[in-house]
Motif scaffolding. Structure first.
Motif, short mmCIF file in Angstrom:
data_model
loop_
_atom_site.label_atom_id
_atom_site.label_comp_id
_atom_site.label_asym_id
_atom_site.label_seq_id
_atom_site.Cartn_x
_atom_site.Cartn_y
_atom_site.Cartn_z
N PHE A 2 25.19 41.74 43.90
CA PHE A 2 25.12 40.70 42.88
C PHE A 2 26.48 40.29 42.33
O PHE A 2 26.59 39.29 41.62
N ASP A 3 27.51 41.08 42.62
CA ASP A 3 28.88 40.75 42.21
C ASP A 3 28.96 40.44 40.71
O ASP A 3 29.55 39.43 40.28
N LEU A 4 28.41 41.31 39.89
CA LEU A 4 28.45 41.13 38.44
C LEU A 4 29.81 41.53 37.89
O LEU A 4 30.43 42.48 38.40
N PRO A 5 30.30 40.86 36.86
CA PRO A 5 31.58 41.23 36.23
C PRO A 5 31.38 42.45 35.32
O PRO A 5 31.31 42.31 34.10
N LEU A 6 31.29 43.63 35.91
CA LEU A 6 30.88 44.83 35.18
C LEU A 6 31.87 45.25 34.09
O LEU A 6 31.48 45.98 33.17
N LYS A 7 33.11 44.80 34.16
CA LYS A 7 34.09 45.17 33.14
C LYS A 7 33.97 44.29 31.89
O LYS A 7 34.57 44.59 30.86
N LYS A 8 33.19 43.21 31.99
CA LYS A 8 33.02 42.32 30.84
C LYS A 8 31.82 42.73 29.99
O LYS A 8 30.91 43.41 30.46
N LEU A 9 31.83 42.31 28.73
CA LEU A 9 30.72 42.60 27.83
C LEU A 9 29.45 41.90 28.30
O LEU A 9 29.49 40.73 28.72
N VAL A 10 28.34 42.60 28.19
CA VAL A 10 27.05 42.01 28.58
C VAL A 10 26.74 40.79 27.70
O VAL A 10 26.05 39.87 28.13
#
Length: 230
Positions: free
Chosen positions: A109-117
């Motif tokens: 899914f290539d989610l920006p995991l380092k960013k706040l939800v």
């Protein structure tokens, strides 16, 4: 097998939303539930998982009382702690299952995991919550509207993942307001009407189910219009 027997869910004032509902779910299959808006699908799934209390009935997994150790529940609207990153969220699940590789699974899914939800779109939040459910690695997955807000590519990936999970013996129960999404993936679809499962349809009979759903919707709509227009 997951067996639900004589399930009853009532509001605090005593009005029953689900009454004497029984359903058996075969392992290694995807089971759908359909019903008109307000039929009680979400209430049933929440009570099944234990998110809200049930008034009566039993849930058995392999002839033993089912617990949350057997079930994973993806809600329609997902809750996330304020100011938590995607990675921190998934770490909460990884603590229960160290074998879950966050980075490898996020390749899907290539989610920006380092960013706040908090900065995520609706679809991104849905995909993050879905990964959390996968991380739990429970034998039974209860998915309430798992496709809400996701793009076509992610929808296809979720469908493929669900089918692969059944090949591993997982039992999956899913709802969706998009009837076609259930027809495409489910082995069985059950119709929730008048507080009960009135019939379960096999793939060969999904067209009959679609006809019954259309008739129910048409009947409901006609009643409302008649009231409005006299």
């Amino acid at each position: 097998m997951l067996v639900i027997q004589d399930f009853v869910v009532a509001y605090q004032k005593g009005a029953k939303v689900i009454e004497n509902l029984s359903l058996s779910l075969t392992p290694g299959k995807i089971h759908g539930i359909v019903g008109l808006n307000g039929s009680g699908k979400t209430t049933f799934l929440k009570a099944m998982y234990g998110a809200i209390p049930r008034t009566a009935g039993t849930i058995l997994w392999k002839n033993e009382p089912a617990t949350q150790n057997h079930l994973a529940f993806l809600e329609t609207h997902n809750f996330f702690y304020h100011k938590i990153t995607g990675y921190e969220y998934l770490r909460l699940f990884q603590m229960k299952n160290p074998a879950f590789d966050i980075e490898q699974w996020n390749r899907l899914f290539d989610l920006p995991l380092k960013k706040l939800v908090d900065t995520y779109s609706t679809g991104m939040k849905k995909k993050l919550a879905f990964l959390g459910i996968l991380a739990l690695d429970r034998p039974v997955l209860i998915l309430d509207e798992p496709y809400n807000g996701v793009d076509v590519e992610s929808y296809s990936k979720i469908q493929i993942i669900l089918r692969k999970l059944t090949e591993q013996g997982k039992t999956i129960l899913v709802t969706s307001h998009i009837f076609e999404s259930l027809v495409a993936i489910c082995d069985h679809i059950s119709l929730l009407k008048q507080k009960q499962i009135i019939q379960t349809f096999e793939k060969a009979n999904f067209s009959q189910l679609e006809k019954e759903m259309f008739e129910l919707l048409n009947e409901q709509t006609t009643e409302v219009i008649d009231e409005l227009l006299g």
